[in-house]
Design an enzyme around this catalytic site. Structure first.
Site, PDB file in Angstrom:
ATOM      1  CE  LYS A  31      -0.454   0.536   4.914  1.00  0.00           C
ATOM      2  NZ  LYS A  31       0.006   1.786   5.059  1.00  0.00           N
ATOM      3  CB  THR A  32       3.870   2.276   1.669  1.00  0.00           C
ATOM      4  OG1 THR A  32       3.285   1.974   2.918  1.00  0.00           O
ATOM      5  CG2 THR A  32       4.787   3.620   1.729  1.00  0.00           C
ATOM      6  CG  ASP A 217      -1.488   4.936   5.021  1.00  0.00           C
ATOM      7  OD1 ASP A 217      -1.996   3.771   4.668  1.00  0.00           O
ATOM      8  OD2 ASP A 217      -0.106   4.785   5.303  1.00  0.00           O
ATOM      9  CD  GLU A 218      -1.800   2.026   8.399  1.00  0.00           C
ATOM     10  OE1 GLU A 218      -2.964   1.160   8.914  1.00  0.00           O
ATOM     11  OE2 GLU A 218      -0.609   1.431   8.257  1.00  0.00           O
ATOM     12  CD  GLN A 248      -3.033  -4.888   8.850  1.00  0.00           C
ATOM     13  OE1 GLN A 248      -1.950  -4.596   9.686  1.00  0.00           O
ATOM     14  NE2 GLN A 248      -3.038  -4.715   7.669  1.00  0.00           N
ATOM     15  NE  ARG A 615       1.938  -7.451  11.502  1.00  0.00           N
ATOM     16  CZ  ARG A 615       1.428  -6.863  10.144  1.00  0.00           C
ATOM     17  NH1 ARG A 615       2.124  -5.750   9.832  1.00  0.00           N
ATOM     18  NH2 ARG A 615       0.474  -6.784   9.721  1.00  0.00           N
TER      19      ARG A 615
END
Length: 684
Positions: A31-32, A217-218, A248, A615
């Site tokens: 996504k970044t 974002d987020e 998340q 993770r």
């Protein structure tokens, strides 16, 4: 721009304009890269000038990473004027430019959580309330009200029980205090801009014109007031890209509302949804396990992560007798894998639900001489010498900041005693004035003995001299002169246990000053005509306030690239990835946490487990103890319900999958006997 390296869904997200866009970005889905390339595409292909594009996220670390990546994609001259910041930095900059509209004077202060609690403690003390738990509860309630966009008046109307009535009354007094001190707290950095936009349509139109495209974002971590800010800025234009993952969302305890994602389709009827489901991080086993677990939560938007990284090893579920055995087993496995698989210590992470779980693990890692880094250690900004200097800086740009004054009025020691401060405080309260402004008044001097008045006057003159030098353009020179004038370096030597310790502490001070110099230089170079027109701040005031906000934002964001095992809570691990992950203490009342079980908020605990699983890139080991020591006594534990939700074909549950231990021992002996007989026969 060459977009061939992106998959079809990523390319679609990068190039979509014309309607609001929600990018549902699963863990490890790139996504970044999508956000940074979309910003470059908006500038280079859509023709939107960088100065009219704003991207916001939640941490300084994420903001820095985004800015660095954009710098690698687009030439520097193309991205000049681009805004990439945290929500709170964005709010600070807006308030700085619109201070007059917000009822603030130039040089306003920002109170962190510690300052805010100190103020509330003083206010509640007047009501004979000194219980720390009550003070913390009131602070938490006020913060929640601000995150929901409630003013003190509205909070009073809604308050319906003794606890909320007390909090609402404290909120009114707290708000009055902040205004008197020309200060805002952390929550105000979002609430105050929203209040400005609600009450001033012309000002809102100005900012809507300034921000022609907004990226967030987020988004699953936004609270109510942050969502309202986004709506106010973009609901008319629809020039908006939201990136988030409801699976998340793990910050409900600080006001995050994953339902904000669901409300987007209501508030933005033309919303387009693009799902990023290809994971570039983990093996199939890890992803399919995560998918199976999180499918037990309800979803508005369904998505399924997949990977071409290969099948991978099964997930190990490892029961241990006690929590001490658990920690020792993890430490020994890290050491064994490092030696056998030629890994670095930094390839390993141990994740857990609560900080206290790390204590016994630290002892075991130390015993095995395994280097580790514990997230949430002492922050640079939490050191006493840094807090001293920050308080001096805050007082220099805002003499109405009572908290800053009280911290440093006797640092170094000036023999201004509690009686003098009590008289000053009472006088300022009567006059409804900040402490500093009352020091030179004759009314105060007449209440003090001559020596006490003289010491206060000396302190006042010291600060006034530095303020005059600061505001006439002397900048860093004024600060250097102040520290030399009070002999702060000598004070550190007197207060430290050794000369090397004093030098280390002075080194921290010089490091902060160097950071301030860099910020001052950067702000001066990047200032635009718009900045100059909209703000009454001097460059040094802006740089100091930027440093104060960094203090608040970065306390949990210290970075370390050395070769050490990472120990972190599941909350702190979000956004990170490691080849080998241990998820420890997966038991009922730990994960899911007891409080969540009682409050019936299991869904967020399941999302925490999901974050922990995703993770891992290659190996995941889940551990639990059958008995755990609590208050000096062992208690029996129950494996987490989440373990039963994992797909059996992808896990190896030690002790469950194996045959009976006695049968295993007998089988082993039979095998050894057969091998011995075979070898004996060959030698005959």
């Amino acid at each position: 721009m060459d977009l061939n390296r992106f998959n079809p869904r990523q390319r679609e997200a990068i190039t979509h304009v014309g309607s609001p866009l929600l990018v549902l970005a699963g863990a490890g889905s790139g996504k970044t890269s999508v956000i940074t390339h979309k910003i470059a595409w908006l500038i280079q292909e859509a023709g939107i000038p960088a100065r009219h594009i704003t991207a916001v996220t939640f941490t300084n670390k994420a903001s820095r990473e985004m800015r660095e990546r954009i710098g690698n994609v687009a030439p520097k001259d193309q991205i000049r004027g681009l805004t990439v910041s945290t929500f709170h930095t964005f709010g600070l900059n807006l308030l700085r430019r619109e201070a007059g509209h917000a009822g603030l004077k130039s040089g306003f202060s920002i109170l962190d959580a510690e300052d805010a609690k100190s103020v509330l403690a003083d206010l509640l003390k007047r009501e004979s309330i000194e219980d720390r738990d009550i003070i913390s509860s009131v602070q938490h309630t006020i913060s929640n009200w601000k995150n929901d966009g409630l003013s003190p008046g509205k909070a009073q109307i809604q308050a319906c029980d003794p606890q909320s009535v007390l909090a609402a009354s404290a909120y009114v007094e707290y708000d009055r205090y902040l205004k008197a001190c020309n200060a805002v707290d952390f929550d105000d950095l979002i609430l105050r801009p929203v209040e400005l936009f609600r009450s001033n349509p012309d000002l809102l139109a100005k900012w809507q014109s300034k921000i022609r495209y907004l990226l967030v974002d987020e988004y699953q971590d936004t609270n109510g007031i942050q969502y309202e800010l986004v709506k106010l800025l973009t609901q008319i234009s629809g020039a908006l890209t939201i990136v988030g993952d409801d699976d998340q969302s793990i910050y409900a305890w600080r006001g995050a509302r994953p339902e904000n994602l669901n409300e987007l389709s209501v508030d933005f009827p033309t919303l387009k949804v693009i799902k990023l489901e290809q994971n570039y991080r983990s093996t199939r086993v890890i992803l399919e396990t995560a998918n199976t677990l999180i499918a037990n939560n309800p979803h508005i938007f369904e998505k399924t992560l997949w990977s071409d990284k290969g099948f991978g090893d099964r997930i190990e579920i490892l029961p241990t007798k006690t929590d001490e055995d658990e920690a020792e087993r993890i430490a020994s496995m890290i050491l064994e894998r490092r030696l056998n698989q030629k890994r670095q210590f930094s390839d390993f992470a141990v994740l857990y639900r609560s900080n206290h779980q790390a204590r016994i693990l630290e002892f075991k890692l130390q015993h095995f001489k395994i280097p580790y880094k514990l997230s949430g250690g002492t922050s640079f900004f939490a050191r006493s010498e840094i807090r001293d200097l920050m308080s001096y800086l805050r007082l220099l740009i805002n003499p109405d900041d009572d908290n800053a004054l009280l911290r440093i009025i006797n640092v170094p020691r000036r023999r201004i005693g509690p009686t003098t401060l009590e008289v000053l405080g009472r006088y300022a309260h009567e006059r409804h004035q900040p402490l500093y402004a009352c020091i030179p008044e004759m009314g105060l001097t007449s209440r003090l003995d001559p020596e006490a008045a003289r010491r206060l006057a000396q302190f006042y003159e010291l600060i006034e001299t530095a303020r005059r030098d600061l505001l006439v353009g002397q900048g860093m020179h004024a600060i250097d002169e102040l520290l030399e004038g009070i002999n702060y370096r000598g004070w550190l030597l007197d207060q430290s246990s050794s000369e090397p310790m004093a030098e280390r502490r002075w080194g921290n001070v010089t490091q902060l000053l160097e950071a301030l110099r860099k910020d001052l230089k950067s702000d001066t170079e990047e200032a635009t005509d718009d900045d100059e027109a909209d703000s009454d701040d001097t460059a040094i005031e802006a740089a100091i306030r930027k440093l104060v906000l960094r203090d608040i934002l970065e306390r949990e964001e210290e970075e370390d690239d050395s070769d050490r095992v990472q120990l972190a809570t599941l909350h702190a691990a979000k956004g990170l990835e490691f080849p080998d992950v241990f998820l420890m203490g997966v038991e009922e009342e730990l994960l899911p946490h007891k409080n969540s079980v009682e409050a019936d908020t299991i869904e967020e605990e399941r999302r925490l487990m999901y974050v922990g699983i995703t993770r891992a890139k290659q190996n995941l080991t889940v551990t639990y103890a059958k008995r755990r020591k609590q208050f000096g006594e062992f208690i029996e534990t129950i494996p987490s319900r989440f373990l039963d939700e994992l797909p059996e074909e992808h896990i190896h549950w030690h002790g469950k999958d194996e045959i009976d231990p006695e049968m295993a021992r007998q089988k082993g002996q039979d095998t050894l006997s057969a091998l011995h007989a075979m070898l004996k026969g060959e030698s005959a």
